[in-house]
Design a protein around this motif. Structure first.
Motif, PDB file in Angstrom:
ATOM      1  N   GLU A 116       0.769  -1.094  -0.030  1.00 43.90           N
ATOM      2  CA  GLU A 116       0.083   0.035  -0.044  1.00 43.90           C
ATOM      3  C   GLU A 116       0.879   1.259  -0.009  1.00 43.90           C
ATOM      4  O   GLU A 116       1.818   1.413   0.713  1.00 43.90           O
ATOM      5  CB  GLU A 116      -0.796  -0.116   1.178  1.00 43.90           C
ATOM      6  N   THR A 118       0.149   5.620  -0.270  1.00 47.59           N
ATOM      7  CA  THR A 118      -1.031   6.492  -0.438  1.00 47.59           C
ATOM      8  C   THR A 118      -0.324   7.764  -0.474  1.00 47.59           C
ATOM      9  O   THR A 118       0.745   7.889   0.602  1.00 47.59           O
ATOM     10  CB  THR A 118      -2.160   6.481   0.433  1.00 47.59           C
ATOM     11  N   SER A 119      -0.465   8.673  -1.098  1.00 47.13           N
ATOM     12  CA  SER A 119       0.073  10.061  -0.923  1.00 47.13           C
ATOM     13  C   SER A 119      -0.564  11.153  -1.525  1.00 47.13           C
ATOM     14  O   SER A 119      -1.883  10.729  -1.906  1.00 47.13           O
ATOM     15  CB  SER A 119       1.352  10.058  -1.633  1.00 47.13           C
ATOM     16  N   GLN A 123      -2.464   6.969  -5.153  1.00 53.25           N
ATOM     17  CA  GLN A 123      -2.967   5.807  -4.080  1.00 53.25           C
ATOM     18  C   GLN A 123      -3.071   4.529  -4.783  1.00 53.25           C
ATOM     19  O   GLN A 123      -3.392   4.265  -6.168  1.00 53.25           O
ATOM     20  CB  GLN A 123      -4.231   6.153  -3.204  1.00 53.25           C
ATOM     21  N   SER A 124      -2.333   3.751  -4.061  1.00 51.05           N
ATOM     22  CA  SER A 124      -2.366   2.157  -4.787  1.00 51.05           C
ATOM     23  C   SER A 124      -2.476   1.387  -3.499  1.00 51.05           C
ATOM     24  O   SER A 124      -1.785   1.476  -2.428  1.00 51.05           O
ATOM     25  CB  SER A 124      -0.925   2.107  -5.439  1.00 51.05           C
ATOM     26  N   TYR A 125      -3.174   0.271  -3.502  1.00 57.91           N
ATOM     27  CA  TYR A 125      -3.496  -0.539  -2.535  1.00 57.91           C
ATOM     28  C   TYR A 125      -3.331  -1.956  -3.041  1.00 57.91           C
ATOM     29  O   TYR A 125      -3.252  -2.517  -4.231  1.00 57.91           O
ATOM     30  CB  TYR A 125      -4.961  -0.618  -2.140  1.00 57.91           C
TER      31      TYR A 125
END
Length: 135
Positions: A116, A118-119, A123-125
């Protein structure tokens, strides 16, 4: 002998130097974007692990404008948030079937891949690659 004291000019003006610097920076940003997923271990790259999780929430995350909307099948669990997505890299084409298998309140054994991140800008999960319902 004293007409041009700048030996390093090579005949290039500042506009040409600025254009070259601009293209180098653009190429660097493109390279960072392409290489970013494998380096950071984002889905479909990164570590694969199996977890047991209870689904709390199922939702579709829509981002972008009307002309270029992008949607993601998201799964909120008691151990984190995950995404169900197709992947050319992993040869996974049944994201809609996996998402339809999931029901809120049920417990599943999920095989997930990726980290994961996020910024403010993206975002990437982790992605769910396999779903097995626990009885």
């Amino acid at each position: 002998m004293y007409g041009n004291s700048n030996k390093f000019n090579l005949g290039w003006e500042w506009q040409e130097r600025a254009a070259i610097l601009f293209f180098i920076l653009v190429f660097g940003f493109i390279l960072a974007a392409v290489a970013g997923s494998p380096v950071l271990g984002l889905y479909p790259f990164g570590p694969e692990r199996t977890i047991t999780a209870t689904v709390n929430r199922l939702y579709v995350d829509v981002s972008g404008s009307k002309e270029s909307a992008d949607s993601h099948y998201m799964v909120g669990t008691d151990v984190g948030v995950f995404e169900v997505d197709n992947s050319w890299w992993l040869h996974i084409w049944d994201a809609d079937k996996k998402y339809a298998m999931l029901k809120e309140g049920n417990t599943y054994e999920l095989t997930i891949k990726g980290n994961e991140r996020t910024s403010m800008f993206f975002q990437s999960y982790p992605g769910i690659t396999k779903v097995v319902k626990k009885e």
